[in-house]
Write a protein that holds these residues in place. Structure first.
Motif, short mmCIF file in Angstrom:
data_model
loop_
_atom_site.label_atom_id
_atom_site.label_comp_id
_atom_site.label_asym_id
_atom_site.label_seq_id
_atom_site.Cartn_x
_atom_site.Cartn_y
_atom_site.Cartn_z
N SER A 19 0.80 -1.22 0.00
CA SER A 19 0.00 0.00 0.00
C SER A 19 0.83 1.27 0.00
O SER A 19 0.33 2.34 -0.27
N ASP A 20 2.08 1.17 0.34
CA ASP A 20 2.89 2.39 0.32
C ASP A 20 4.36 2.01 0.22
O ASP A 20 4.71 0.84 0.09
N MET A 24 -11.33 0.53 -9.80
CA MET A 24 -9.93 0.15 -10.05
C MET A 24 -9.03 1.37 -10.06
O MET A 24 -7.91 1.35 -9.54
N ARG A 25 -9.54 2.44 -10.67
CA ARG A 25 -8.74 3.66 -10.74
C ARG A 25 -8.49 4.23 -9.35
O ARG A 25 -7.34 4.53 -8.99
N VAL A 26 -9.53 4.35 -8.56
CA VAL A 26 -9.37 5.03 -7.27
C VAL A 26 -8.62 4.15 -6.26
O VAL A 26 -7.89 4.65 -5.41
N MET A 27 -8.76 2.83 -6.39
CA MET A 27 -7.95 1.97 -5.51
C MET A 27 -6.46 2.18 -5.79
O MET A 27 -5.65 2.30 -4.86
N ALA A 28 -6.12 2.23 -7.08
CA ALA A 28 -4.71 2.47 -7.42
C ALA A 28 -4.27 3.86 -6.97
O ALA A 28 -3.14 4.06 -6.52
N ASN A 29 -5.17 4.86 -7.07
CA ASN A 29 -4.83 6.20 -6.59
C ASN A 29 -4.35 6.16 -5.14
O ASN A 29 -3.42 6.87 -4.77
N PHE A 30 -5.04 5.36 -4.34
CA PHE A 30 -4.71 5.35 -2.92
C PHE A 30 -3.86 4.13 -2.52
O PHE A 30 -3.82 3.74 -1.35
N GLY A 31 -3.18 3.56 -3.51
CA GLY A 31 -2.17 2.56 -3.21
C GLY A 31 -2.70 1.19 -2.81
O GLY A 31 -1.98 0.42 -2.17
N LEU A 32 -3.93 0.87 -3.19
CA LEU A 32 -4.47 -0.45 -2.88
C LEU A 32 -4.41 -1.33 -4.13
O LEU A 32 -4.72 -0.86 -5.23
N ALA A 92 -15.23 -1.12 -18.23
CA ALA A 92 -14.38 -1.15 -17.03
C ALA A 92 -12.95 -0.74 -17.41
O ALA A 92 -12.32 0.07 -16.72
N GLU A 93 -12.48 -1.27 -18.52
CA GLU A 93 -11.10 -0.96 -18.92
C GLU A 93 -10.95 0.54 -19.20
O GLU A 93 -9.98 1.17 -18.76
N ALA A 94 -11.94 1.11 -19.92
CA ALA A 94 -11.86 2.54 -20.23
C ALA A 94 -11.86 3.39 -18.96
O ALA A 94 -11.05 4.30 -18.80
N MET A 95 -12.76 3.07 -18.04
CA MET A 95 -12.88 3.89 -16.83
C MET A 95 -11.73 3.64 -15.87
O MET A 95 -11.50 4.45 -14.97
N SER A 96 -11.01 2.54 -16.02
CA SER A 96 -9.90 2.27 -15.11
C SER A 96 -8.73 3.21 -15.38
O SER A 96 -7.82 3.33 -14.56
N ALA A 97 -8.74 3.87 -16.55
CA ALA A 97 -7.75 4.91 -16.86
C ALA A 97 -6.31 4.41 -16.69
O ALA A 97 -5.45 5.12 -16.18
N GLY A 98 -6.09 3.17 -17.09
CA GLY A 98 -4.73 2.65 -17.01
C GLY A 98 -4.35 2.05 -15.66
O GLY A 98 -3.19 1.72 -15.44
N SER A 99 -5.33 1.91 -14.79
CA SER A 99 -5.02 1.33 -13.47
C SER A 99 -4.46 -0.08 -13.64
O SER A 99 -5.00 -0.89 -14.37
N GLY A 110 2.85 7.03 -8.20
CA GLY A 110 2.89 6.26 -9.44
C GLY A 110 1.56 6.21 -10.18
O GLY A 110 1.50 5.79 -11.34
N PHE A 111 0.47 6.61 -9.53
CA PHE A 111 -0.85 6.59 -10.18
C PHE A 111 -1.69 7.67 -9.52
O PHE A 111 -2.63 7.41 -8.77
N ALA A 112 -1.32 8.92 -9.79
CA ALA A 112 -1.83 10.04 -9.00
C ALA A 112 -3.08 10.69 -9.56
O ALA A 112 -3.69 11.52 -8.91
N SER A 113 -3.48 10.33 -10.77
CA SER A 113 -4.58 11.05 -11.42
C SER A 113 -5.93 10.64 -10.86
O SER A 113 -6.54 9.65 -11.28
#
Lengths: 252, 252
Positions: free
Chosen positions: A4-5, A29-37, A54-61, B147-150
């Motif tokens: 997570s960090d 998926m995107r917001v979990m990656a934003n916060f390191g999960l 899902a893939e589009a909204m994950s924004a590369g997560s 690494g995934f800040a957006s």
């Protein structure tokens, strides 16, 4: 294991149970990656898998590739030692009820003790089945307005994901680079400012000068100036006074 | 004035500056209403106003109708006495940097003192202009993974909106309706269970009975049973023993 960090602390698992909309899965998926999960399990997504939305909204997560998608609930819950059921509705079950903050604080303690907490999120329309609420250690409910309680699934995931990191201090790169001015430099600036104001006849009537001075100094004391800002402000005072006559300010 | 909960405490204002996507505006409206916030200002939305996508994503949020939409920044900031700039990037400005939790705690205190805090959110791509960061009392930054800040704009709004209520206790309707069992009722249940286990030859060898009993009781003590649960469990013991012979359990 999930990390997570920078310190490599494993995070909790998030489990989406029968999610309906690919958009919500991707946003989660995107917001979990934003916060390191990085430990996401998806049980029986309505529209199957893979899912373009899902893939589009994950924004590369990275979670789009790493999430464990399964129709087998045992598989989705594998390794989770303590379950938290997120629900907006009371279920008439006797079970501790926690806020996001309380549940995440407890989860941190469990992780430190080597356990793996899992946060369960139900389908958009129906929520978690009672069967899964019954298997959970606690109910986690968000403090939504009863008059407008329908929280988007990805938003619920985002709020929980943020709670995982909410106690962290701001990142290092936000630390100010400049030195704070010391009391002596500030005092010199006050005197410079006040000398020029006195020359300009600002302190009128003169018996009010101590109070006016105190009020002006109070502004700068609250602001907490850096050394550079003291230099800038003194330059501004100088600029205002260059070429200025010593005529007294005329007051109506 | 805005009202954030039953007690009628006014909430902070949220200001979206040049938001691009109607979907994000609508999702922000939905989640603000979820967490009882009703003071939204939208400055110069890229696609104009009204916005069909915003309306669809607002999911019936009353903020779609009540938000103050304006191309005039003074209008968007009207009445806000303290501004917080949400930003993912350090701006090289000397300014306090706060987490969502810290800023919202400060904002609560300011509201209690009669002030109106405003939280500023920049455009999806570019964030807040430096000019608005400079006008803010503090920078608010979320603890995103470098690494995934957006972070999605509506998600940032949602995280802040939740912080407004995150310290609230779980809602009243989640309070359990059943009475917790008292120690005497639990002890009767333990004895009932252990008597039947003894009849069944479970405590073998007998010198282990005290430790085995202790371990079994510990499970129920941790679980915190209600009076109804005690009755149910005693019924389950009874059901298991009805018609059962007194034959000793055969062990290999």
């Amino acid at each position: 294991m999930s990390s997570s960090d920078g310190a490599g602390v494993p995070g909790p698992a998030f489990v989406l149970v029968n999610p309906q909309m690919g958009e919500n899965i991707g946003a989660a998926m995107r917001v979990m990656a934003n916060f390191g999960l990085d430990d996401l399990r998806i049980h029986a997504p309505r529209d199957g898998w893979p899912n373009e939305r899902a893939e589009a909204m994950s924004a590369g997560s990275p979670l789009y590739a790493s999430a464990r998608v399964s129709d087998d609930l045992d598989d989705a819950l594998e390794g989770c030692t303590v379950l938290y059921a997120t629900t907006a509705r009371p279920r008439g079950m006797v079970k501790p009820v926690m806020t996001a903050r309380e549940a995440m604080a407890e989860a941190r303690g469990l992780i430190a003790a080597g356990q793996k907490p899992g946060f369960l999120f139900g389908a958009e329309k129906s929520g978690l089945p009672n069967e899964l609420v019954a298997r959970s250690r606690a109910i986690l409910t968000l403090p939504v307005d009863p008059g407008f309680a329908s929280l988007n699934l990805a938003m619920a995931v985002g709020v929980l994901a943020h709670e995982w990191r909410a106690g962290d201090p701001p990142p290092q790169e936000f630390k100010p680079l400049e030195e704070a001015a010391d009391a002596v430099a500030l005092h010199r600036m006050y005197e410079h400012f006040e000398d020029e104001l006195e020359r300009a006849g600002f302190f009128f009537p003169l018996e009010k000068k101590p109070l006016m001075t105190q009020n002006l100094r109070n502004i700068f004391a609250r602001a907490g100036l850096t050394e550079q800002e003291v230099r800038t402000f003194r330059g501004a005072i100088k600029a205002l006074t260059i070429g200025r006559g010593k005529a007294r300010v005329v007051r109506d």
